[in-house]
Design an enzyme around this catalytic site. Structure first.
Site, PDB file in Angstrom:
ATOM      1  N   ALA A 206       8.453  38.389  24.560  1.00  0.00           N
ATOM      2  CA  ALA A 206       7.553  39.276  23.824  1.00  0.00           C
ATOM      3  C   ALA A 206       8.262  39.975  22.667  1.00  0.00           C
ATOM      4  O   ALA A 206       7.669  40.164  21.602  1.00  0.00           O
ATOM      5  CB  ALA A 206       6.958  40.303  24.775  1.00  0.00           C
TER       6      ALA A 206
ATOM      7  N   ASN B 156       3.556  49.656  29.491  1.00  0.00           N
ATOM      8  CA  ASN B 156       4.517  49.212  30.514  1.00  0.00           C
ATOM      9  C   ASN B 156       5.002  50.343  31.414  1.00  0.00           C
ATOM     10  O   ASN B 156       5.387  50.114  32.551  1.00  0.00           O
ATOM     11  CB  ASN B 156       5.716  48.514  29.858  1.00  0.00           C
ATOM     12  CG  ASN B 156       6.262  49.262  28.662  1.00  0.00           C
ATOM     13  OD1 ASN B 156       5.524  49.622  27.742  1.00  0.00           O
ATOM     14  ND2 ASN B 156       7.540  49.504  28.665  1.00  0.00           N
TER      15      ASN B 156
ATOM     16  N   GLN C 122       2.048  43.339  29.412  1.00  0.00           N
ATOM     17  CA  GLN C 122       1.787  43.848  30.768  1.00  0.00           C
ATOM     18  C   GLN C 122       0.354  43.575  31.201  1.00  0.00           C
ATOM     19  O   GLN C 122      -0.036  43.949  32.313  1.00  0.00           O
ATOM     20  CB  GLN C 122       2.059  45.365  30.827  1.00  0.00           C
ATOM     21  CG  GLN C 122       3.499  45.740  30.584  1.00  0.00           C
ATOM     22  CD  GLN C 122       4.428  45.343  31.735  1.00  0.00           C
ATOM     23  OE1 GLN C 122       3.981  44.972  32.828  1.00  0.00           O
ATOM     24  NE2 GLN C 122       5.725  45.387  31.497  1.00  0.00           N
TER      25      GLN C 122
ATOM     26  N   SER D 152       4.763  37.475  27.672  1.00  0.00           N
ATOM     27  CA  SER D 152       6.098  37.053  28.068  1.00  0.00           C
ATOM     28  C   SER D 152       6.090  36.433  29.460  1.00  0.00           C
ATOM     29  O   SER D 152       5.437  36.958  30.370  1.00  0.00           O
ATOM     30  CB  SER D 152       6.996  38.291  28.057  1.00  0.00           C
ATOM     31  OG  SER D 152       8.304  37.965  28.436  1.00  0.00           O
TER      32      SER D 152
ATOM     33  N   HIS E 257       8.374  36.250  31.903  1.00  0.00           N
ATOM     34  CA  HIS E 257       8.987  36.865  33.085  1.00  0.00           C
ATOM     35  C   HIS E 257       8.218  38.041  33.640  1.00  0.00           C
ATOM     36  O   HIS E 257       8.583  38.570  34.694  1.00  0.00           O
ATOM     37  CB  HIS E 257      10.449  37.243  32.788  1.00  0.00           C
ATOM     38  CG  HIS E 257      10.654  38.434  31.917  1.00  0.00           C
ATOM     39  ND1 HIS E 257      11.061  39.643  32.423  1.00  0.00           N
ATOM     40  CD2 HIS E 257      10.522  38.617  30.582  1.00  0.00           C
ATOM     41  CE1 HIS E 257      11.194  40.515  31.426  1.00  0.00           C
ATOM     42  NE2 HIS E 257      10.870  39.915  30.307  1.00  0.00           N
TER      43      HIS E 257
ATOM     44  N   THR F  55      15.709  24.389  19.033  1.00  0.00           N
ATOM     45  CA  THR F  55      15.269  23.429  20.049  1.00  0.00           C
ATOM     46  C   THR F  55      14.454  24.150  21.110  1.00  0.00           C
ATOM     47  O   THR F  55      14.832  25.230  21.575  1.00  0.00           O
ATOM     48  CB  THR F  55      16.501  22.767  20.704  1.00  0.00           C
ATOM     49  OG1 THR F  55      17.227  22.108  19.668  1.00  0.00           O
ATOM     50  CG2 THR F  55      16.092  21.769  21.771  1.00  0.00           C
TER      51      THR F  55
ATOM     52  N   CYS G 243      13.696  47.936  29.358  1.00  0.00           N
ATOM     53  CA  CYS G 243      14.354  47.566  28.111  1.00  0.00           C
ATOM     54  C   CYS G 243      15.038  48.761  27.486  1.00  0.00           C
ATOM     55  O   CYS G 243      15.674  48.656  26.458  1.00  0.00           O
ATOM     56  CB  CYS G 243      13.333  47.000  27.140  1.00  0.00           C
ATOM     57  SG  CYS G 243      12.231  45.904  27.979  1.00  0.00           S
TER      58      CYS G 243
HETATM   59  N1  PLP Z   1       6.206  44.674  25.503  1.00  0.00           N
HETATM   60  C1  PLP Z   1       6.002  45.242  26.698  1.00  0.00           C
HETATM   61  C2  PLP Z   1       4.761  46.023  26.940  1.00  0.00           C
HETATM   62  C3  PLP Z   1       6.944  45.082  27.715  1.00  0.00           C
HETATM   63  O1  PLP Z   1       6.744  45.641  28.903  1.00  0.00           O
HETATM   64  C4  PLP Z   1       8.126  44.325  27.445  1.00  0.00           C
HETATM   65  C5  PLP Z   1       9.194  44.209  28.457  1.00  0.00           C
HETATM   66  O2  PLP Z   1       9.555  45.177  29.104  1.00  0.00           O
HETATM   67  C6  PLP Z   1       8.265  43.747  26.182  1.00  0.00           C
HETATM   68  C7  PLP Z   1       7.292  43.944  25.235  1.00  0.00           C
HETATM   69  C8  PLP Z   1       9.466  42.885  25.846  1.00  0.00           C
HETATM   70  O3  PLP Z   1       9.363  41.686  26.557  1.00  0.00           O
HETATM   71  P1  PLP Z   1      10.527  40.590  26.581  1.00  0.00           P
HETATM   72  O4  PLP Z   1      11.435  41.010  27.684  1.00  0.00           O
HETATM   73  O5  PLP Z   1       9.841  39.309  26.891  1.00  0.00           O
HETATM   74  O6  PLP Z   1      11.158  40.572  25.251  1.00  0.00           O
END
Ligand code: PLP
Length: 379
Positions: A73, A153, A181, A199, A201, A237, A324
């Site tokens: 993301a 998030n 999310q 995203s 994961h 790639t 993050c």
């Molecule tokens: N946006 C939101 C709302 C998220 O919760 C996160 C990850 O915590 C991200 C973006 C970033 O995602 P990624 O880990 O795939 O870069």
């Protein structure tokens, strides 16, 4: 002592076994490069990537041609915000976003401010929601992009994407949403947005792979230049096993999200109720707004938060908010924007449930939290 009770699914999720099974052959058997157009190894990889693209497109109501695979993301957000700003600068140099966005959005906007763009950061109320009239008043003839995340998030607060889109898109302004999310937690489609990111994961797929959806008319230059992959949208790639896993993960998550949402919201609500009964001073941030079914942003009484966030001696895995922003020194920018004073924001943590979470997990979490708060607030 057994493993910690993991309640940090908004940070990341385990890969679903169905997803892993689909991915494995693409590490060892079908390891071709999708750009190798002259042989069967390349054809097999390319066919798998296109099948995953169709899975994602189908789940989100998009056209496959409008789905670009990214590394996650953060990359999608950077590509879209910076790309749109630079491509549409001739039309206007004003962007609107929200103070509670993920740092990938906020920092992309800061970069653009340094390049001379003007960014409006909309405030939120105590429930974490923007005022739609305030959004509308902020639109100008110079506005080229409105970027509002679908679900937060840290708090799980859900923005009214349809209503926002209705006020923005009629004026020819692009509307982007970070649905990282949201996808898989409730029904999400691209019907009312111009740009959407998510995203792998966060939805029981692999790390390091994500989706950038761009409606046909949206022109964005590549952020990563390279061999012209992804129709020139992203060089490099392709991460074939990751993309195969992402396709499967999105399909699985979107097909079960209704029943799973009911189950998780019941577990979450029971947990909150139990905590509130035992600890009357506890607070749940964003609770009055529409919220993700799995998320509880909790302000703990006394000094228990730090202990709980340090893993409560290996028993409970929850997090301060954004994974993050690990190693944060200050209070959460999301809670601060909601008007929560720094000393309370610092006593807050995000509890997020997921597909493997059982009632036994939430019972155990309640015991650990209640025990810690009582022990650490006893005089
Ligand atoms: N946006 C939101 C709302 C998220 O919760 C996160 C990850 O915590 C991200 C973006 C970033 O995602 P990624 O880990 O795939 O870069």
């Amino acid at each position: 002592m057994g493993p910690a009770v993991y309640l940090d699914y908004n940070a990341t999720t385990p890969v679903d076994p169905r997803v892993l099974e689909k991915m494995l052959p693409f590490f060892s058997d079908y390891y071709g490069n999708p750009s190798s157009e002259g042989h069967s190894y390349g054809w097999a990889a390319s066919a798998a990537v296109e099948a995953a693209r169709r899975q994602v497109a189908e789940a989100l109501g998009a056209r496959p041609a409008n789905v670009t695979f990214t590394s996650g993301a953060s990359e999608g957000i950077n590509t879209a915000i910076k790309g749109i700003a630079r491509a549409y600068a001739g039309k206007g140099r004003h962007i609107i976003t929200v103070k509670t966005e993920h740092q990938a959005s906020l920092r992309s906007c800061r970069t653009l401010e340094a390049e001379g763009f003007r960014v409006t950061y909309l405030p939120v109320d105590g429930d974490g929601l923007i005022d739609l009239d305030e959004l509308e008043s902020a639109l100008t003839g110079e506005t080229i992009l409105v970027n509002v995340m679908w679900a937060n998030n840290e708090t799980g607060v859900i923005h009214p994407v349809s209503e926002i889109a209705a006020r923005v898109r009629d004026r020819g302004i692009l509307f982007m949403t970070d649905a990282t999310q949201a996808v898989g937690k409730f029904p999400v489609t691209v019907a009312e947005v111009d740009v959407l990111v998510c995203s792998g994961h966060k939805l029981y797929g692999p790390k390091g792979v994500g989706v950038l959806y761009l409606r046909e008319r949206v022109r964005v230059p590549a952020l990563v230049d390279g061999g012209g992959q992804e129709h020139g949208m992203r060089g490099g790639t392709l991460n074939v096993p990751g993309i195969v896993g992402l396709g499967e993960a999105v399909e699985v998550a979107c097909s079960h999200c209704g029943s799973e949402a009911d189950r998780l919201s019941q577990l979450r609500d029971n947990l909150e109720q139990r905590l509130a009964e035992a600890l009357p001073a506890i607070r749940f941030n964003g609770k009055r707004a529409p919220r993700l079914p799995n998320t509880s942003n909790t302000t703990f009484p006394g000094d228990a938060c730090e202990y709980l966030l340090m893993g409560s001696l290996g028993e409970l895995a929850i997090s301060p908010g954004s994974a993050c922003a690990s190693g944060r020194s200050g209070a959460s920018h999301v809670l601060s924007a909601m008007g929560i004073p720094p000393n309370e924001a610092r006593r807050s943590a995000r509890i997020s449930l997921g597909r493997p979470t059982t009632e036994a997990d939430t019972d155990r979490a309640a015991e650990i939290i209640i025990g810690a708060v009582r022990a650490l607030t006893a005089t």
